[in-house]
Design a protein around this motif. Structure first.
Motif, short mmCIF file in Angstrom:
data_model
loop_
_atom_site.label_atom_id
_atom_site.label_comp_id
_atom_site.label_asym_id
_atom_site.label_seq_id
_atom_site.Cartn_x
_atom_site.Cartn_y
_atom_site.Cartn_z
N ALA A 1 0.76 -1.31 -0.03
CA ALA A 1 0.09 -0.28 -0.49
C ALA A 1 1.07 1.69 0.39
CB ALA A 1 -1.03 0.15 1.45
N ASP A 2 2.01 1.26 0.68
CA ASP A 2 2.82 2.52 0.55
C ASP A 2 3.75 2.77 -0.61
OD1 ASP A 2 4.38 4.35 2.11
OD2 ASP A 2 6.11 2.84 1.49
N SER A 3 3.74 1.82 -1.88
CA SER A 3 4.04 1.68 -2.57
C SER A 3 3.77 2.16 -4.05
CB SER A 3 5.14 0.60 -3.45
OG SER A 3 6.19 0.54 -1.83
N ALA A 4 2.29 1.36 -4.01
CA ALA A 4 1.88 1.97 -5.41
C ALA A 4 0.96 3.08 -5.92
CB ALA A 4 0.41 0.54 -4.78
N THR A 5 1.26 3.84 -4.89
CA THR A 5 0.80 4.83 -4.92
C THR A 5 1.88 6.27 -5.16
OG1 THR A 5 -0.77 5.46 -2.70
CG2 THR A 5 -2.18 4.78 -5.17
N ASN A 6 2.79 5.60 -5.00
CA ASN A 6 4.31 6.88 -4.61
C ASN A 6 4.22 7.26 -6.21
OD1 ASN A 6 4.80 6.22 -2.46
ND2 ASN A 6 6.06 4.99 -2.50
N CYS A 7 4.01 7.04 -7.07
CA CYS A 7 4.20 7.42 -8.68
C CYS A 7 2.90 8.67 -8.79
CB CYS A 7 4.30 6.48 -10.04
SG CYS A 7 2.97 5.50 -10.23
N ILE A 8 1.86 8.34 -8.27
CA ILE A 8 0.46 9.37 -8.63
C ILE A 8 0.57 10.96 -8.24
CG2 ILE A 8 -0.41 7.82 -9.86
CD1 ILE A 8 -2.51 7.06 -7.52
N THR A 9 1.13 10.75 -6.75
CA THR A 9 0.75 11.85 -5.97
C THR A 9 1.93 12.70 -6.09
OG1 THR A 9 0.92 12.79 -3.38
CG2 THR A 9 2.35 10.42 -4.07
N PRO A 10 0.98 14.36 -6.47
CA PRO A 10 2.26 15.34 -6.66
C PRO A 10 2.85 16.04 -5.38
CG PRO A 10 -0.75 15.53 -6.32
CD PRO A 10 -0.64 14.25 -6.10
N MET A 11 2.53 15.36 -4.07
CA MET A 11 3.18 15.71 -3.05
C MET A 11 4.52 15.09 -3.20
SD MET A 11 1.35 17.51 -2.07
CE MET A 11 2.13 18.11 -0.40
N SER A 12 4.74 14.30 -3.90
CA SER A 12 6.29 13.45 -4.02
C SER A 12 6.92 14.76 -4.54
CB SER A 12 6.01 11.79 -4.07
OG SER A 12 6.99 11.10 -4.34
N PRO A 13 8.25 15.03 -3.63
CA PRO A 13 9.25 15.54 -4.23
C PRO A 13 9.77 14.65 -5.40
CG PRO A 13 9.86 14.63 -2.27
CD PRO A 13 9.06 14.13 -2.24
N TYR A 14 9.34 13.55 -5.53
CA TYR A 14 9.95 12.98 -6.78
C TYR A 14 8.97 12.79 -7.41
CZ TYR A 14 13.50 11.76 -3.68
OH TYR A 14 14.29 11.53 -2.09
N PHE A 15 7.87 12.82 -7.70
CA PHE A 15 7.18 13.12 -8.94
C PHE A 15 7.16 14.54 -9.68
CE2 PHE A 15 3.32 14.65 -11.12
CZ PHE A 15 2.51 13.24 -10.99
N LEU A 16 7.57 15.54 -9.25
CA LEU A 16 8.08 16.65 -9.70
C LEU A 16 9.45 16.54 -9.40
CD1 LEU A 16 6.83 19.36 -7.20
CD2 LEU A 16 5.88 18.71 -9.21
N MET A 17 10.71 15.63 -9.29
CA MET A 17 11.72 15.47 -9.79
C MET A 17 11.87 15.11 -11.47
SD MET A 17 15.43 12.72 -8.39
CE MET A 17 15.24 14.49 -6.45
N ALA A 18 10.84 13.67 -11.46
CA ALA A 18 10.21 13.36 -12.73
C ALA A 18 9.85 14.36 -14.32
CB ALA A 18 9.75 11.80 -11.88
N LEU A 19 8.62 14.85 -13.40
CA LEU A 19 8.65 15.59 -14.14
C LEU A 19 9.71 16.77 -15.15
CD1 LEU A 19 6.32 16.81 -16.17
CD2 LEU A 19 6.15 18.74 -13.56
N ARG A 20 11.09 16.83 -14.00
CA ARG A 20 11.27 18.04 -14.38
C ARG A 20 12.62 16.98 -16.09
NH1 ARG A 20 8.33 21.16 -12.90
NH2 ARG A 20 9.28 22.16 -11.33
N PHE A 21 12.61 15.69 -15.23
CA PHE A 21 13.50 15.00 -16.17
C PHE A 21 13.08 15.20 -17.28
CE2 PHE A 21 15.90 13.34 -12.35
CZ PHE A 21 17.25 13.34 -13.13
N ILE A 22 11.23 14.42 -17.47
CA ILE A 22 10.53 14.65 -18.73
C ILE A 22 10.75 15.86 -19.38
CG2 ILE A 22 8.24 14.01 -19.59
CD1 ILE A 22 7.85 12.30 -17.30
N GLN A 23 10.37 16.98 -18.95
CA GLN A 23 10.09 18.34 -19.88
C GLN A 23 11.67 18.62 -20.83
OE1 GLN A 23 9.30 20.50 -16.01
NE2 GLN A 23 7.22 20.69 -16.69
N THR A 24 13.10 17.86 -19.64
CA THR A 24 14.19 18.26 -21.12
C THR A 24 13.58 17.13 -22.79
OG1 THR A 24 15.67 15.58 -20.10
CG2 THR A 24 15.44 17.32 -18.60
N HIS A 25 12.93 16.15 -22.61
CA HIS A 25 13.05 15.52 -23.47
C HIS A 25 11.34 16.22 -24.23
CE1 HIS A 25 16.17 12.70 -22.85
NE2 HIS A 25 15.78 13.22 -21.88
#
Length: 510
Positions: A444-468
Protein backbone atom coordinates in the motif's frame (compact mmCIF):
# COMPACT_ATOMS: atom_id res chain seq x y z
CA UNK A 1 9.49 15.16 -38.57
CA UNK A 2 5.83 16.08 -38.26
CA UNK A 3 4.86 16.98 -34.70
CA UNK A 4 2.08 14.88 -33.25
CA UNK A 5 -0.12 16.80 -30.86
CA UNK A 6 -0.35 15.11 -27.46
CA UNK A 7 -3.78 13.94 -26.50
CA UNK A 8 -5.47 15.45 -23.49
CA UNK A 9 -3.62 14.14 -20.47
CA UNK A 10 -6.30 13.99 -17.80
CA UNK A 11 -10.01 14.63 -17.38
CA UNK A 12 -11.19 17.70 -15.41
CA UNK A 13 -12.24 15.36 -12.58
CA UNK A 14 -8.73 13.91 -12.36
CA UNK A 15 -7.22 17.39 -12.39
CA UNK A 16 -9.51 18.46 -9.55
CA UNK A 17 -8.56 15.34 -7.58
CA UNK A 18 -4.86 16.06 -7.92
CA UNK A 19 -5.44 19.69 -6.98
CA UNK A 20 -7.36 18.61 -3.88
CA UNK A 21 -4.59 16.23 -2.82
CA UNK A 22 -2.04 18.99 -3.28
CA UNK A 23 -4.09 21.49 -1.25
CA UNK A 24 -4.60 19.05 1.63
CA UNK A 25 -0.96 17.98 1.62
CA UNK A 26 0.29 21.56 1.58
CA UNK A 27 -1.68 22.29 4.74
CA UNK A 28 0.04 19.50 6.65
CA UNK A 29 3.14 20.47 8.61
CA UNK A 30 6.54 18.89 7.99
CA UNK A 31 6.56 15.30 9.39
CA UNK A 32 8.94 16.42 12.16
CA UNK A 33 6.39 18.93 13.46
CA UNK A 34 3.50 16.59 12.69
CA UNK A 35 4.85 14.01 15.14
CA UNK A 36 5.46 16.64 17.83
CA UNK A 37 1.84 17.79 17.41
CA UNK A 38 0.73 14.17 17.70
CA UNK A 39 2.88 13.79 20.82
CA UNK A 40 1.18 16.84 22.37
CA UNK A 41 -2.15 15.30 21.45
CA UNK A 42 -1.20 12.07 23.21
CA UNK A 43 -0.19 14.02 26.33
CA UNK A 44 -3.52 15.88 26.45
CA UNK A 45 -5.56 12.77 25.62
CA UNK A 46 -3.81 10.71 28.28
CA UNK A 47 -4.65 13.31 30.92
CA UNK A 48 -8.33 13.40 29.94
CA UNK A 49 -8.81 9.63 29.59
CA UNK A 50 -6.90 8.91 32.80
CA UNK A 51 -9.05 11.38 34.73
CA UNK A 52 -12.21 9.67 33.51
CA UNK A 53 -10.86 6.22 34.41
CA UNK A 54 -10.99 5.01 30.82
CA UNK A 55 -9.98 1.35 30.51
CA UNK A 56 -10.70 -1.83 28.63
CA UNK A 57 -10.80 -5.48 29.67
CA UNK A 58 -9.13 -7.94 27.32
CA UNK A 59 -11.58 -10.83 26.91
CA UNK A 60 -8.95 -13.49 26.26
CA UNK A 61 -6.96 -12.82 29.43
CA UNK A 62 -9.31 -10.85 31.69
CA UNK A 63 -6.60 -8.22 32.00
CA UNK A 64 -7.71 -4.63 32.64
CA UNK A 65 -5.79 -2.01 30.66
CA UNK A 66 -6.13 1.58 31.86
CA UNK A 67 -4.78 4.80 30.37
CA UNK A 68 -1.75 6.27 32.15
CA UNK A 69 -1.41 10.04 32.51
CA UNK A 70 1.68 11.63 30.96
CA UNK A 71 1.16 14.71 33.12
CA UNK A 72 1.68 12.66 36.27
CA UNK A 73 5.06 12.40 38.03
CA UNK A 74 5.87 9.12 36.24
CA UNK A 75 4.67 10.51 32.94
CA UNK A 76 6.83 13.61 33.17
CA UNK A 77 9.81 11.33 33.80
CA UNK A 78 9.09 9.64 30.47
CA UNK A 79 8.86 13.03 28.76
CA UNK A 80 11.88 14.74 30.30
CA UNK A 81 14.26 12.27 31.91
CA UNK A 82 13.79 9.46 29.38
CA UNK A 83 13.94 11.61 26.23
CA UNK A 84 17.47 10.56 25.27
CA UNK A 85 16.75 6.93 26.12
CA UNK A 86 13.61 7.05 23.99
CA UNK A 87 15.74 8.20 21.05
CA UNK A 88 18.73 5.93 21.67
CA UNK A 89 16.55 2.82 22.05
CA UNK A 90 14.47 3.53 18.92
CA UNK A 91 14.96 0.21 17.03
CA UNK A 92 15.49 1.58 13.48
CA UNK A 93 18.18 4.06 14.57
CA UNK A 94 21.30 1.84 14.91
CA UNK A 95 20.05 -0.55 12.25
CA UNK A 96 19.72 1.97 9.43
CA UNK A 97 23.04 3.63 10.30
CA UNK A 98 24.90 0.29 10.21
CA UNK A 99 23.38 -0.64 6.85
CA UNK A 100 23.91 2.82 5.39
CA UNK A 101 27.62 2.79 6.22
CA UNK A 102 28.05 -0.10 3.80
CA UNK A 103 25.56 0.99 1.14
CA UNK A 104 27.13 4.45 0.97
CA UNK A 105 30.50 2.86 0.10
CA UNK A 106 28.92 0.77 -2.68
CA UNK A 107 27.05 3.81 -3.95
CA UNK A 108 29.91 6.34 -3.84
CA UNK A 109 32.27 3.88 -5.51
CA UNK A 110 29.98 3.78 -8.55
CA UNK A 111 29.17 0.09 -8.13
CA UNK A 112 25.40 0.54 -8.01
CA UNK A 113 25.28 2.95 -10.95
CA UNK A 114 27.45 0.68 -13.09
CA UNK A 115 25.32 -2.32 -12.16
CA UNK A 116 22.15 -0.50 -13.23
CA UNK A 117 23.73 0.71 -16.47
CA UNK A 118 24.94 -2.80 -17.25
CA UNK A 119 21.47 -4.24 -16.70
CA UNK A 120 19.90 -2.02 -19.38
CA UNK A 121 22.81 -1.78 -21.85
CA UNK A 122 22.54 -3.77 -25.10
CA UNK A 123 18.89 -4.61 -24.42
CA UNK A 124 16.34 -3.56 -27.02
CA UNK A 125 12.73 -4.01 -27.96
CA UNK A 126 10.19 -5.05 -25.35
CA UNK A 127 12.91 -6.64 -23.26
CA UNK A 128 14.28 -3.16 -22.57
CA UNK A 129 11.20 -2.23 -20.55
CA UNK A 130 11.53 -5.31 -18.36
CA UNK A 131 15.29 -4.86 -17.98
CA UNK A 132 14.88 -1.21 -16.96
CA UNK A 133 12.08 -2.04 -14.52
CA UNK A 134 14.04 -4.87 -12.94
CA UNK A 135 17.10 -2.62 -12.72
CA UNK A 136 14.95 -0.19 -10.73
CA UNK A 137 14.08 -2.99 -8.28
CA UNK A 138 17.80 -3.59 -7.79
CA UNK A 139 18.31 0.17 -7.59
CA UNK A 140 16.26 0.33 -4.39
CA UNK A 141 19.54 -0.55 -2.68
CA UNK A 142 20.52 3.08 -3.24
CA UNK A 143 17.30 4.39 -1.69
CA UNK A 144 16.09 7.75 -3.02
CA UNK A 145 19.33 8.14 -4.99
CA UNK A 146 17.89 5.61 -7.43
CA UNK A 147 15.61 8.33 -8.84
CA UNK A 148 18.54 10.58 -9.72
CA UNK A 149 20.56 7.70 -11.16
CA UNK A 150 18.05 5.62 -13.10
CA UNK A 151 15.55 8.08 -14.61
CA UNK A 152 18.15 9.69 -16.94
CA UNK A 153 19.59 6.24 -17.67
CA UNK A 154 16.09 5.10 -18.68
CA UNK A 155 15.71 8.05 -21.04
CA UNK A 156 19.10 7.41 -22.65
CA UNK A 157 18.50 3.67 -22.99
CA UNK A 158 15.11 4.14 -24.67
CA UNK A 159 16.44 6.90 -26.91
CA UNK A 160 19.39 4.76 -27.98
CA UNK A 161 16.94 1.95 -28.83
CA UNK A 162 14.92 4.31 -31.03
CA UNK A 163 12.09 4.66 -28.52
CA UNK A 164 10.61 7.65 -26.72
CA UNK A 165 12.93 8.95 -23.98
CA UNK A 166 9.82 10.20 -22.16
CA UNK A 167 8.58 6.63 -21.94
CA UNK A 168 11.99 5.59 -20.61
CA UNK A 169 11.72 8.22 -17.87
CA UNK A 170 8.23 7.01 -16.98
CA UNK A 171 9.23 3.34 -16.82
CA UNK A 172 12.18 4.13 -14.55
CA UNK A 173 10.20 6.49 -12.32
CA UNK A 174 7.20 4.19 -11.87
CA UNK A 175 9.39 1.14 -11.30
CA UNK A 176 11.34 2.91 -8.55
CA UNK A 177 8.34 4.54 -6.87
CA UNK A 178 5.45 2.10 -7.33
CA UNK A 179 7.73 -0.80 -6.40
CA UNK A 180 9.72 1.09 -3.78
CA UNK A 181 9.29 -1.52 -1.05
CA UNK A 182 10.17 -4.49 -3.27
CA UNK A 183 13.69 -5.58 -4.17
CA UNK A 184 15.66 -8.73 -4.96
CA UNK A 185 18.22 -7.45 -2.44
CA UNK A 186 17.91 -6.31 1.15
CA UNK A 187 17.82 -2.52 1.45
CA UNK A 188 17.71 0.22 4.06
CA UNK A 189 13.90 0.05 3.83
CA UNK A 190 14.00 -3.49 5.24
CA UNK A 191 16.05 -2.29 8.18
CA UNK A 192 13.91 0.79 8.74
CA UNK A 193 10.48 -0.84 8.59
CA UNK A 194 11.48 -3.89 10.63
CA UNK A 195 12.70 -1.66 13.45
CA UNK A 196 9.41 0.25 13.59
CA UNK A 197 7.44 -3.00 13.39
CA UNK A 198 9.46 -4.47 16.25
CA UNK A 199 8.69 -1.45 18.43
CA UNK A 200 4.97 -1.78 17.65
CA UNK A 201 4.88 -5.56 18.14
CA UNK A 202 6.55 -5.34 21.53
CA UNK A 203 3.51 -3.44 22.80
CA UNK A 204 1.77 -6.79 23.25
CA UNK A 205 4.70 -9.21 22.85
CA UNK A 206 7.78 -7.72 24.59
CA UNK A 207 10.23 -10.26 23.18
CA UNK A 208 9.03 -10.30 19.56
CA UNK A 209 11.66 -9.15 17.06
CA UNK A 210 11.07 -8.49 13.38
CA UNK A 211 14.32 -8.86 11.45
CA UNK A 212 15.30 -7.05 8.22
CA UNK A 213 14.79 -10.34 6.32
CA UNK A 214 11.21 -10.77 7.58
CA UNK A 215 9.72 -9.92 4.16
CA UNK A 216 12.61 -10.98 1.94
CA UNK A 217 10.86 -13.88 0.13
CA UNK A 218 7.82 -11.72 -0.58
CA UNK A 219 9.94 -8.75 -1.64
CA UNK A 220 12.02 -10.87 -4.01
CA UNK A 221 8.97 -12.35 -5.72
CA UNK A 222 7.21 -8.98 -5.77
CA UNK A 223 10.12 -7.27 -7.53
CA UNK A 224 9.81 -9.66 -10.48
CA UNK A 225 6.01 -9.43 -10.47
CA UNK A 226 6.01 -5.63 -10.56
CA UNK A 227 8.56 -5.56 -13.38
CA UNK A 228 6.32 -7.92 -15.38
CA UNK A 229 3.18 -5.87 -14.69
CA UNK A 230 4.85 -2.62 -15.71
CA UNK A 231 6.23 -4.25 -18.86
CA UNK A 232 2.82 -5.60 -19.88
CA UNK A 233 1.00 -2.29 -19.32
CA UNK A 234 3.70 -0.29 -21.10
CA UNK A 235 3.98 -2.61 -24.09
CA UNK A 236 0.25 -3.19 -24.56
CA UNK A 237 -1.23 0.18 -23.59
CA UNK A 238 1.20 3.09 -23.25
CA UNK A 239 3.17 2.40 -26.43
CA UNK A 240 -0.01 3.10 -28.39
CA UNK A 241 -0.06 6.76 -27.31
CA UNK A 242 0.24 8.89 -30.47
CA UNK A 243 2.19 11.64 -28.68
CA UNK A 244 5.24 9.39 -28.20
CA UNK A 245 6.31 9.79 -31.83
CA UNK A 246 6.99 13.49 -31.28
CA UNK A 247 9.60 12.68 -28.63
CA UNK A 248 12.03 11.27 -31.22
CA UNK A 249 14.30 13.20 -33.58
CA UNK A 250 14.72 12.16 -37.22
CA UNK A 251 17.80 10.03 -36.50
CA UNK A 252 18.61 7.83 -33.56
CA UNK A 253 21.89 8.91 -31.99
CA UNK A 254 23.95 5.73 -31.66
CA UNK A 255 26.41 7.52 -29.39
CA UNK A 256 23.78 7.46 -26.66
CA UNK A 257 24.25 3.70 -26.36
CA UNK A 258 27.87 4.28 -25.41
CA UNK A 259 26.71 6.63 -22.64
CA UNK A 260 24.68 3.81 -21.10
CA UNK A 261 27.23 1.04 -21.69
CA UNK A 262 29.83 0.83 -18.89
CA UNK A 263 33.48 1.09 -19.93
CA UNK A 264 35.68 -2.01 -20.12
CA UNK A 265 37.35 -1.06 -16.84
CA UNK A 266 34.00 -0.59 -15.12
CA UNK A 267 32.73 -3.94 -16.41
CA UNK A 268 35.85 -5.73 -15.18
CA UNK A 269 35.50 -4.11 -11.76
CA UNK A 270 31.81 -5.07 -11.70
CA UNK A 271 32.57 -8.73 -12.51
CA UNK A 272 35.22 -9.07 -9.83
CA UNK A 273 33.07 -7.29 -7.22
CA UNK A 274 30.19 -9.63 -8.07
CA UNK A 275 32.48 -12.62 -7.57
CA UNK A 276 33.46 -11.20 -4.19
CA UNK A 277 29.77 -10.89 -3.31
CA UNK A 278 29.19 -14.53 -4.20
CA UNK A 279 32.25 -15.55 -2.16
CA UNK A 280 30.99 -13.56 0.84
CA UNK A 281 27.58 -15.26 0.75
CA UNK A 282 29.19 -18.69 0.25
CA UNK A 283 31.43 -18.09 3.27
CA UNK A 284 28.43 -17.22 5.45
CA UNK A 285 26.61 -20.36 4.32
CA UNK A 286 29.69 -22.50 4.98
CA UNK A 287 30.07 -21.07 8.48
CA UNK A 288 26.40 -21.74 9.24
CA UNK A 289 26.41 -25.37 8.10
CA UNK A 290 28.08 -27.00 11.16
CA UNK A 291 25.55 -27.51 13.97
CA UNK A 292 28.17 -26.36 16.45
CA UNK A 293 28.83 -23.09 14.65
CA UNK A 294 29.07 -20.06 16.96
CA UNK A 295 26.79 -18.24 14.51
CA UNK A 296 24.00 -20.71 15.23
CA UNK A 297 21.30 -19.71 17.67
CA UNK A 298 19.88 -21.59 20.69
CA UNK A 299 19.32 -25.24 19.87
CA UNK A 300 21.54 -24.88 16.78
CA UNK A 301 18.84 -22.71 15.21
CA UNK A 302 19.39 -20.63 12.09
CA UNK A 303 16.62 -18.04 12.15
CA UNK A 304 17.30 -17.06 15.76
CA UNK A 305 21.05 -17.03 15.17
CA UNK A 306 23.33 -13.98 15.56
CA UNK A 307 23.59 -13.85 11.78
CA UNK A 308 19.89 -13.04 11.43
CA UNK A 309 19.29 -11.04 14.59
CA UNK A 310 22.45 -9.04 13.80
CA UNK A 311 21.69 -8.73 10.10
CA UNK A 312 22.32 -4.97 9.92
CA UNK A 313 26.13 -5.01 10.40
CA UNK A 314 26.37 -8.08 8.13
CA UNK A 315 24.57 -6.18 5.37
CA UNK A 316 26.72 -3.14 5.96
CA UNK A 317 29.90 -5.22 5.67
CA UNK A 318 28.61 -6.95 2.52
CA UNK A 319 27.98 -3.70 0.66
CA UNK A 320 31.19 -2.13 1.98
CA UNK A 321 33.24 -5.00 0.55
CA UNK A 322 31.51 -4.64 -2.82
CA UNK A 323 32.20 -0.91 -2.85
CA UNK A 324 35.84 -1.19 -1.81
CA UNK A 325 36.65 -3.90 -4.37
CA UNK A 326 34.82 -2.10 -7.17
CA UNK A 327 36.21 1.30 -6.24
CA UNK A 328 39.82 0.14 -6.19
CA UNK A 329 39.51 -1.63 -9.54
CA UNK A 330 37.50 1.14 -11.22
CA UNK A 331 39.75 3.87 -9.85
CA UNK A 332 37.03 5.70 -7.91
CA UNK A 333 38.72 4.81 -4.61
CA UNK A 334 42.47 5.44 -4.57
CA UNK A 335 43.08 5.86 -0.83
CA UNK A 336 41.69 4.33 2.34
CA UNK A 337 40.39 7.76 3.29
CA UNK A 338 38.06 7.65 0.27
CA UNK A 339 36.13 4.84 1.93
CA UNK A 340 35.81 6.81 5.16
CA UNK A 341 34.66 9.85 3.17
CA UNK A 342 32.00 7.73 1.45
CA UNK A 343 30.71 6.50 4.82
CA UNK A 344 30.70 10.06 6.13
CA UNK A 345 28.67 11.23 3.14
CA UNK A 346 26.26 8.35 3.65
CA UNK A 347 25.64 9.23 7.29
CA UNK A 348 25.34 12.90 6.33
CA UNK A 349 22.58 11.97 3.88
CA UNK A 350 20.71 10.39 6.79
CA UNK A 351 20.58 13.69 8.71
CA UNK A 352 16.93 14.49 7.76
CA UNK A 353 15.91 10.95 8.72
CA UNK A 354 17.70 11.14 12.08
CA UNK A 355 16.01 14.46 12.85
CA UNK A 356 12.64 12.90 12.05
CA UNK A 357 13.52 9.84 14.16
CA UNK A 358 13.93 12.02 17.25
CA UNK A 359 10.34 13.24 16.96
CA UNK A 360 8.97 9.80 16.06
CA UNK A 361 10.78 8.07 18.93
CA UNK A 362 9.27 10.48 21.49
CA UNK A 363 5.77 10.08 20.06
CA UNK A 364 6.01 6.28 20.07
CA UNK A 365 7.41 6.24 23.61
CA UNK A 366 4.52 8.38 24.86
CA UNK A 367 1.97 6.35 22.92
CA UNK A 368 3.29 3.06 24.29
CA UNK A 369 3.64 4.25 27.91
CA UNK A 370 0.09 5.66 28.11
CA UNK A 371 -1.38 2.31 26.95
CA UNK A 372 -3.58 4.18 24.45
CA UNK A 373 -2.19 2.12 21.58
CA UNK A 374 -2.75 -1.12 23.46
CA UNK A 375 -6.34 -0.13 24.26
CA UNK A 376 -7.02 0.78 20.63
CA UNK A 377 -5.50 -2.53 19.53
CA UNK A 378 -7.59 -4.59 21.98
CA UNK A 379 -10.79 -2.69 21.17
CA UNK A 380 -10.20 -2.93 17.43
CA UNK A 381 -9.34 -6.63 17.58
CA UNK A 382 -12.44 -7.49 19.64
CA UNK A 383 -14.65 -5.46 17.29
CA UNK A 384 -13.29 -7.30 14.27
CA UNK A 385 -13.69 -10.63 16.06
CA UNK A 386 -17.33 -9.74 16.67
CA UNK A 387 -17.83 -9.22 12.95
CA UNK A 388 -16.04 -12.54 12.27
CA UNK A 389 -14.05 -10.84 9.53
CA UNK A 390 -11.56 -12.94 7.57
CA UNK A 391 -7.91 -12.06 8.21
CA UNK A 392 -7.10 -11.47 4.56
CA UNK A 393 -10.05 -9.08 4.25
CA UNK A 394 -8.81 -7.07 7.26
CA UNK A 395 -5.38 -6.81 5.67
CA UNK A 396 -6.83 -5.63 2.35
CA UNK A 397 -8.94 -3.06 4.22
CA UNK A 398 -5.80 -1.77 5.94
CA UNK A 399 -4.10 -1.58 2.55
CA UNK A 400 -6.91 0.65 1.25
CA UNK A 401 -6.59 2.98 4.27
CA UNK A 402 -2.81 3.21 3.94
CA UNK A 403 -3.04 3.78 0.18
CA UNK A 404 -5.30 6.79 0.70
CA UNK A 405 -3.09 8.17 3.50
CA UNK A 406 0.00 7.71 1.32
CA UNK A 407 -1.35 10.23 -1.18
CA UNK A 408 -0.79 12.93 1.42
CA UNK A 409 1.83 11.54 3.86
CA UNK A 410 4.49 10.51 1.35
CA UNK A 411 7.25 9.56 3.82
CA UNK A 412 7.15 5.78 4.18
CA UNK A 413 8.83 5.71 7.58
CA UNK A 414 6.62 8.52 8.91
CA UNK A 415 3.43 6.85 7.73
CA UNK A 416 4.42 3.44 9.13
CA UNK A 417 5.40 5.06 12.43
CA UNK A 418 1.94 6.61 12.50
CA UNK A 419 -0.15 3.48 11.82
CA UNK A 420 2.05 0.60 13.03
CA UNK A 421 1.48 1.22 16.78
CA UNK A 422 -2.22 0.46 16.25
CA UNK A 423 -2.36 -1.94 13.30
CA UNK A 424 0.48 -4.27 14.30
CA UNK A 425 -0.65 -5.13 17.87
CA UNK A 426 -4.32 -5.15 16.84
CA UNK A 427 -3.71 -7.74 14.15
CA UNK A 428 -1.41 -9.73 16.42
CA UNK A 429 -4.39 -10.14 18.77
CA UNK A 430 -6.29 -11.51 15.78
CA UNK A 431 -3.54 -14.03 15.09
CA UNK A 432 -2.01 -12.12 12.16
CA UNK A 433 1.76 -11.85 12.37
CA UNK A 434 3.58 -8.49 12.37
CA UNK A 435 5.49 -9.72 9.33
CA UNK A 436 2.24 -10.11 7.35
CA UNK A 437 1.01 -6.68 8.43
CA UNK A 438 4.32 -5.13 7.43
CA UNK A 439 4.16 -6.89 4.05
CA UNK A 440 0.72 -5.53 3.19
CA UNK A 441 1.84 -2.08 4.30
CA UNK A 442 4.73 -2.28 1.85
CA UNK A 443 2.28 -2.88 -0.99
CA UNK A 444 0.00 0.00 0.00
CA UNK A 445 2.88 2.38 0.71
CA UNK A 446 4.47 1.82 -2.69
CA UNK A 447 1.87 1.61 -5.44
CA UNK A 448 0.56 5.19 -5.28
CA UNK A 449 3.96 6.90 -4.88
CA UNK A 450 4.04 7.58 -8.60
CA UNK A 451 0.72 9.45 -8.79
CA UNK A 452 0.80 11.84 -5.85
CA UNK A 453 2.00 15.37 -6.66
CA UNK A 454 2.97 15.67 -2.97
CA UNK A 455 6.02 13.50 -3.61
CA UNK A 456 9.15 15.53 -4.40
CA UNK A 457 10.23 12.73 -6.75
CA UNK A 458 7.05 13.15 -8.79
CA UNK A 459 8.21 16.69 -9.56
CA UNK A 460 11.78 15.48 -10.10
CA UNK A 461 10.56 12.97 -12.69
CA UNK A 462 8.55 15.73 -14.36
CA UNK A 463 11.69 17.88 -14.66
CA UNK A 464 13.54 15.01 -16.36
CA UNK A 465 10.63 14.48 -18.75
CA UNK A 466 10.50 18.18 -19.60
CA UNK A 467 14.06 17.98 -20.94
CA UNK A 468 12.64 15.75 -23.67
CA UNK A 469 9.14 17.25 -23.95
CA UNK A 470 8.95 20.95 -23.11
CA UNK A 471 5.13 21.00 -23.01
CA UNK A 472 4.86 18.25 -20.36
CA UNK A 473 3.08 19.09 -17.11
CA UNK A 474 1.71 17.33 -14.03
CA UNK A 475 -1.23 16.07 -16.06
CA UNK A 476 1.07 14.60 -18.69
CA UNK A 477 3.05 12.61 -16.17
CA UNK A 478 -0.09 11.53 -14.29
CA UNK A 479 -1.69 10.27 -17.51
CA UNK A 480 1.28 7.90 -17.87
CA UNK A 481 1.48 6.86 -14.22
CA UNK A 482 -2.23 6.37 -13.36
CA UNK A 483 -2.77 3.19 -15.43
CA UNK A 484 0.53 1.81 -14.18
CA UNK A 485 -0.19 2.59 -10.52
CA UNK A 486 -3.70 1.13 -10.73
CA UNK A 487 -2.47 -2.06 -12.37
CA UNK A 488 0.41 -2.50 -9.92
CA UNK A 489 -1.88 -1.95 -6.90
CA UNK A 490 -4.58 -4.40 -8.02
CA UNK A 491 -2.23 -7.18 -9.06
CA UNK A 492 0.17 -6.73 -6.14
CA UNK A 493 -2.67 -6.78 -3.60
CA UNK A 494 -4.08 -9.90 -5.27
CA UNK A 495 -0.62 -11.45 -5.17
CA UNK A 496 -0.28 -10.62 -1.46
CA UNK A 497 -3.71 -12.10 -0.72
CA UNK A 498 -2.85 -15.35 -2.50
CA UNK A 499 0.52 -15.48 -0.72
CA UNK A 500 -1.17 -14.98 2.66
CA UNK A 501 -3.96 -17.51 2.06
CA UNK A 502 -1.49 -20.14 0.86
CA UNK A 503 0.51 -19.69 4.05
CA UNK A 504 3.79 -19.02 2.24
CA UNK A 505 6.44 -17.57 4.58
CA UNK A 506 7.07 -13.87 3.94
CA UNK A 507 10.70 -14.35 4.89
CA UNK A 508 13.03 -16.69 6.77
CA UNK A 509 11.45 -17.78 10.04
CA UNK A 510 8.00 -16.22 9.39
Amino acid sequence: MKTVEPRRALSPVAFRSFAAIERIGNKLPDPFWLFWLLALGVIALSAVLSATGFSVVQDSTGKTIAVRNLLSADGLTVIVDDAMQNFASFPPLPTIIAVMLGISVADRSGFITTLLRRMVARVSGRYLTFALSLAAMVGHIAGDAAYVTLIPIGALAFRAAGRSPVLGCVVAFVSISAGYDASPSLTTTDALLSGITTAAAQTVAPHHTVTPVANYFFGLASSVLIAVVITVVVETVLVKRPDLAADLADDTDAALAQTVEPTAREQRALRIASLMAAAFVAALVAVMIPTGSPLRGPGAGVINSPLFTGMAPVLGLFFAILGVVYGRLAGTFTRASDVVAAMTDGVRSLAPTLVLFFAISQFLAYFKWTKIGEILAVSGAETLQGFRTQGWLVLVGIAVVVTIMNLVVTSGSALWSLVAPVFVPMLMLLGISPEATQAVYRVADSATNCITPMSPYFLMALRFIQTHRKSAGIGTLASFTLPLAGSVWLIWISFFTAWYLLGIPFGPGT
